[in-house]
Design an enzyme around this catalytic site. Structure first.
Site, PDB file in Angstrom:
ATOM      1  N   HIS A 378      35.616  29.472  15.991  1.00  0.00           N
ATOM      2  CA  HIS A 378      34.949  28.596  16.966  1.00  0.00           C
ATOM      3  C   HIS A 378      35.506  28.677  18.376  1.00  0.00           C
ATOM      4  O   HIS A 378      35.022  27.959  19.251  1.00  0.00           O
ATOM      5  CB  HIS A 378      35.018  27.137  16.503  1.00  0.00           C
ATOM      6  CG  HIS A 378      34.048  26.792  15.419  1.00  0.00           C
ATOM      7  ND1 HIS A 378      32.759  26.372  15.667  1.00  0.00           N
ATOM      8  CD2 HIS A 378      34.171  26.827  14.063  1.00  0.00           C
ATOM      9  CE1 HIS A 378      32.139  26.154  14.522  1.00  0.00           C
ATOM     10  NE2 HIS A 378      32.970  26.414  13.532  1.00  0.00           N
ATOM     11  N   LYS A 569      30.144  16.232  27.367  1.00  0.00           N
ATOM     12  CA  LYS A 569      30.884  17.096  26.436  1.00  0.00           C
ATOM     13  C   LYS A 569      32.338  16.655  26.549  1.00  0.00           C
ATOM     14  O   LYS A 569      32.698  15.862  27.427  1.00  0.00           O
ATOM     15  CB  LYS A 569      30.739  18.571  26.843  1.00  0.00           C
ATOM     16  CG  LYS A 569      31.086  18.836  28.316  1.00  0.00           C
ATOM     17  CD  LYS A 569      30.688  20.230  28.800  1.00  0.00           C
ATOM     18  CE  LYS A 569      29.211  20.461  28.887  1.00  0.00           C
ATOM     19  NZ  LYS A 569      28.769  21.545  27.993  1.00  0.00           N
ATOM     20  N   ARG A 570      33.214  17.160  25.653  1.00  0.00           N
ATOM     21  CA  ARG A 570      34.626  16.815  25.762  1.00  0.00           C
ATOM     22  C   ARG A 570      35.157  17.213  27.138  1.00  0.00           C
ATOM     23  O   ARG A 570      34.698  18.188  27.740  1.00  0.00           O
ATOM     24  CB  ARG A 570      35.434  17.500  24.654  1.00  0.00           C
ATOM     25  CG  ARG A 570      35.229  16.857  23.285  1.00  0.00           C
ATOM     26  CD  ARG A 570      35.726  15.414  23.237  1.00  0.00           C
ATOM     27  NE  ARG A 570      37.178  15.324  23.314  1.00  0.00           N
ATOM     28  CZ  ARG A 570      37.984  15.094  22.286  1.00  0.00           C
ATOM     29  NH1 ARG A 570      37.478  14.904  21.081  1.00  0.00           N
ATOM     30  NH2 ARG A 570      39.279  15.024  22.451  1.00  0.00           N
ATOM     31  N   LYS A 575      35.684  23.585  30.564  1.00  0.00           N
ATOM     32  CA  LYS A 575      34.301  23.133  30.709  1.00  0.00           C
ATOM     33  C   LYS A 575      33.965  22.807  32.171  1.00  0.00           C
ATOM     34  O   LYS A 575      32.817  22.588  32.517  1.00  0.00           O
ATOM     35  CB  LYS A 575      34.045  21.925  29.802  1.00  0.00           C
ATOM     36  CG  LYS A 575      34.122  22.303  28.313  1.00  0.00           C
ATOM     37  CD  LYS A 575      33.940  21.079  27.413  1.00  0.00           C
ATOM     38  CE  LYS A 575      34.131  21.392  25.942  1.00  0.00           C
ATOM     39  NZ  LYS A 575      32.963  22.079  25.339  1.00  0.00           N
ATOM     40  N   THR A 677      26.396  23.437  21.834  1.00  0.00           N
ATOM     41  CA  THR A 677      25.185  23.008  21.134  1.00  0.00           C
ATOM     42  C   THR A 677      24.485  21.898  21.927  1.00  0.00           C
ATOM     43  O   THR A 677      23.276  21.708  21.798  1.00  0.00           O
ATOM     44  CB  THR A 677      25.498  22.505  19.711  1.00  0.00           C
ATOM     45  OG1 THR A 677      26.645  21.653  19.761  1.00  0.00           O
ATOM     46  CG2 THR A 677      25.778  23.676  18.777  1.00  0.00           C
ATOM     47  N   LYS A 681      20.362  20.976  22.732  1.00  0.00           N
ATOM     48  CA  LYS A 681      19.738  19.647  22.614  1.00  0.00           C
ATOM     49  C   LYS A 681      18.994  19.292  23.893  1.00  0.00           C
ATOM     50  O   LYS A 681      17.866  18.781  23.862  1.00  0.00           O
ATOM     51  CB  LYS A 681      20.803  18.595  22.284  1.00  0.00           C
ATOM     52  CG  LYS A 681      21.379  18.772  20.885  1.00  0.00           C
ATOM     53  CD  LYS A 681      22.710  18.063  20.692  1.00  0.00           C
ATOM     54  CE  LYS A 681      23.378  18.594  19.421  1.00  0.00           C
ATOM     55  NZ  LYS A 681      24.765  18.143  19.284  1.00  0.00           N
TER      56      LYS A 681
END
Length: 844
Positions: A378, A569-570, A575, A677, A681
């Site tokens: 992952h 998101k986290r 990110k 993911t 969405k």
């Protein structure tokens, strides 16, 4: 003009929500009242909202039970190959509405609850999220369970029943504060304890090598108590099982020791071993080498493998007598999927069971092990890779360390035979990393002990074989595959966005819920004005609804005509929430400079949790809240720009936010986000994506057409070239780009922190001097791309056409497609869309 339908009346019209037959509704009301009376021991005079929720949950659960029992019976009779998805995380969210959708009960329940004078949404809001995950990896496992059931696979999710899931996040004075998530406080109506299947799990002790084989002795035993949760497929009468283990001390715990008279202390010490299932480690993409975590990883694996072996040996329904003893058949009847390296101990544990307990010779056992296990990777971030110290292993799992050494010895012998004299290759590929503290590399163990290894998006799988696992790919190229992630369209479209699901169903029918590729048919309506209007109208309704939610829960008023710009998101440096911050500040400065220009109004919303020990991530949250404090109270700005930090982002908040989004921010440095993911969405729910060519964004651009996404920034090749060449020098960008310099000077000069001018000096230092993720290198391209977003938003019809292209390109990103590929290409199973008979029908 007719008055707008109430939510209740609109729901009644929506066919995808199931039919509300009169008998059905009457029966549900009777069951509801029966549960209120007999299960909850309340009457309508004293019952609370929570009591009503529990009565409804139990009523819906009744409809699962017959199907659940029937499905398991069906599996025993058919004896199919079974797949065991082992994960330390299952981020399930709420269960009630998803169950009603999958059983086609939603309209009937709505009507029954309405006739009882209650409000369905209020009851649904009483349910706690099952927050047994951190983010993407745990939510993926949950989507996979839904797809495996909907595709008729005999599948089991195995994990840990954490007493405390991911912490609840509170924002206090702009800072994240963690609160324990006591999600089981009021009980969980969806689980059934199964004490009759309790299993012993051993720790510590030592090994004895005897003529009869190796014995692991003087161990400490912890009992694993299973709790089963039903997983209904979509309208196919199949109900699979998620089994989560809870740690229990044995009755004689500590009492057989020499602590005569220490009875009270011995009973109190039971807590120590029951701590194994107490709490989820709240780290995303970060490895923390704690003994308790290794205990959790072994605990779930040891308990699960006992279950797998028991089920393999006894395959007659309701029978515990042994009918199968030939373990050579195990890979034909069992597939084990390891969700990242967290359940990697399944490999040495399966070897221990086969060799020490079932007395197979090593080579046979190893062949069985490799053909049974498969591993999903992952992440490529080095700080996330699990490397356990040898000393900890020796102390906690002495027999497993011996087995790992033997696996490694034989493996390196094999490598040496293929690459004679290449000692550096042996060092790189060893399961044991040398150094002052020797460590077991769990990813290497997973690769060596599995017949298939996959990444979770095409670009990620390519990076794996080119870098992280290059040596292993050269040895065994056939092992490596790609399985691009997906999301379940049941939860992430039908359930969370019924308005959009209905507009789609009116045009192309309902089959898309089972076969998301059908969304391609929407391209026929790309120039249909009525369809364009309908799509835009649903989005506007969802925005109004979310605006109301924000006002109720966060006391913030937002402009529903503004563009809803989300990054949820986290919180992590890779990110690049900091890149988003720089855009917020730049846009603010532009409006301030020319306040009379026509600016596209925006509400920028950022949400996500920071790991409690991740200082930088917590500072990023503080920066976002600080920018909001300035921007949102500046009268010159008005409602043209708002910056909101969404507190306690979780599955249930995602279900409310995502349908309202106009813009989805997917802006990680190319080569760092394995898949993502959330990106899928947003795309499915009618948002446009601004993003880098990273993770699944690459395939999203391919499916919808790159011109229908706002793609910007360096590609993986350019990032690599920069690293290989002159390197990344933040100061070059800072000195060359005036708007970037202005924004950074404001952060460092205390413009957003008047009371503590140096509050953000660490973040500034990070960005200027040791930013691994090259935020400034993509700043210019990002701002230009955001300008394009603003221009298109001013043309609603063109914007909505681009949205339709995106929705139509979503088919690939159903977890049904992902799971069909796992089934056929890794597990050797065939998915099926056929229904099995309902409990009241005869089995064929």
């Amino acid at each position: 003009m007719s008055k707008p339908l109430s939510d209740h009346d609109r729901k009644k019209q929506i066919s995808v929500r199931g039919l509300a037959g009169v008998e059905n509704v009457a029966e549900l009301k009777v069951a509801f009242n029966r549960h209120l009376h007999f299960t909850l021991v309340k009457d309508r005079n004293v019952a609370s909202k929570r009591d009503y929720y529990f009565a409804l949950a139990n009523t819906v659960r009744d409809h699962l039970v017959g199907r659940w029992i029937r499905t398991q019976q069906y599996y025993y009779e058919k004896d199919p190959k079974r797949v065991y998805y082992i994960s330390l995380e299952f981020y399930m969210g709420r269960t009630l509405q998803n169950t009603m959708v999958n059983l086609a009960l939603e309209n009937a329940c709505d009507e029954a609850i309405y006739q009882l004078g209650l409000d369905m949404e209020e009851l649904e809001d009483m349910e706690e999220d099952a927050g047994l995950g951190n983010g993407g990896l745990g939510r993926l496992a949950a989507c996979f369970l839904d797809s495996m059931a909907s595709l008729g696979l005999a599948a089991y999710g195995y994990g840990i029943r954490y007493e405390f899931g991911i912490f609840n996040q509170k924002i206090v004075n702009g800072w994240q504060v963690e609160e324990a998530d006591d999600w089981l406080r009021y009980g969980n109506p969806w689980e059934k304890a199964r004490p009759e299947y309790m299993r012993p799990v051993k720790f510590y002790g030592r090994t004895e090598h005897t003529p009869e084989g190796v014995k692991w002795v003087d161990t400490q035993v912890v009992l694993a108590l299973p709790y089963d949760t039903p997983i209904p497929g979509y309208r196919n009468n199949i109900v699979n099982t998620m089994r989560l283990w809870s740690a229990k001390a044995p009755c004689d715990f500590n009492l057989k020791d020499f602590n005569v008279g220490g009875y009270i202390q011995a009973v109190l010490d039971r807590n120590l071993c029951e701590n194994i299932s107490r709490v989820l480690y709240p780290n995303d993409n970060f490895f923390e080498g704690k003994e308790l975590r290794l205990k959790q990883e072994y605990f779930v694996v040891a308990a699960t493998l006992q279950d797998i072996v028991r089920r393999f040996k006894a395959s007659k329904f309701g029978s515990r007598e042994i009918v199968r003893t030939d373990f050579a058949q195990l890979p034909n009847k069992v597939a084990i999927q390891l969700n990242d390296t967290h359940p990697a101990m399944a490999i040495p544990e399966l070897m221990r069971v086969l060799v020490d307990e079932e007395k197979l010779e090593w080579d046979k056992a190893w062949d069985v092990c490799v053909r049974t296990c498969a591993y999903t990777n992952h992440t490529v971030l080095p700080e996330a890779l699990e490397r356990w110290p040898i000393d900890l292993f020796h102390h906690l799992l002495p027999r497993h360390l011996e087995i790992i050494y033997e696996i490694n010895r034989r493996f390196l012998q094999y490598v040496a035979s293929k690459f004679p004299g290449d000692n550096d290759r042996l060092r790189r590929m060893s399961l044991i990393e040398e150094g002052e503290c020797k460590k077991v590399n769990m990813a290497h163990m997973c690769i060596v002990g599995s017949h298939a290894v996959n990444g979770v998006a095409r670009i990620h799988s390519e990076i794996l074989v080119a870098t992280l696992f290059k040596d292993f790919y050269e040895l065994d190229p056939h092992k490596f595959q790609n399985k691009t992630n997906g999301i379940t369209p049941r939860r992430w479209l039908v359930m969370c966005n019924p308005g959009l699901a209905e507009v789609i169903a009116e045009r192309i029918g309902e089959e898309f819920v089972r076969d998301l590729d059908q969304l391609k048919k929407l391209l026929k309506f790309i120039d249909d004005d009525a369809f364009i209007r309908d799509i835009a109208k649903v989005k506007q309704e969802n925005k109004l609804k979310f605006a109301v939610h924000l006002e109720e829960h966060y006391k913030v008023k937002i402009n529903p005509q503004s563009m809803f710009d989300f990054q949820v998101k986290r919180i992590h440096e890779y990110k690049r929430q900091l890149l988003n911050c720089l855009h917020m500040i730049t846009y603010y400065n532009r409006i301030k400079k020319e306040p009379n220009k026509h600016w596209t109004p925006r509400t920028i919303m950022v949400g996500g949790k920071a790991a409690p020990g991740y200082h930088t991530a917590k500072m990023i949250i503080r920066l976002i809240t600080a920018i909001g404090e300035v921007v949102n109270h500046d009268p010159v700005i008005g409602d043209r720009l708002k910056v909101i930090f969404l507190e306690n982002y979780r599955v249930t908040l995602a279900e409310k936010a995502i349908p309202s989004a106009d813009l989805s921010e997917q802006i990680s440095t190319a080569g760092t986000e394995a898949s993502g993911t959330g990106n899928m969405k947003f795309m499915l729910n009618g948002a446009l994506t601004i993003g880098t060519m990273d993770g699944a964004n690459v395939e999203m651009a391919e499916e919808a057409g790159e011109k229908n996404l706002f793609i910007f920034g360096m590609r993986v090749e350019e990032v690599d070239a920069m690293d290989a060449g002159k390197g990344y020098h933040a100061s070059e960008y800072y000195n060359r780009i005036p708007e970037l310099k202005q924004a950074m000077d404001q952060i460092s000069g205390g413009f957003f922190s008047h009371k503590q001018p140096d509050l953000f000096k660490e973040l500034v230092d990070l960005l200027m001097h040791h930013d691994r993720f090259k935020v400034f290198a993509d700043y210019e391209a990002y701002i230009k791309s955001q300008d394009k977003v603003n221009e298109l938003y001013k043309k609603p019809k063109e914007w909505t056409k681009m949205v339709i292209h995106n929705i139509a390109g979503c088919g690939k990103f159903s977890s049904d497609r992902t799971i069909s590929q796992y089934a056929r290409e890794i597990w050797g199973m065939e998915p099926s869309l056929e229904k099995i008979p309902a409990p009241d029908e005869q089995l064929k």
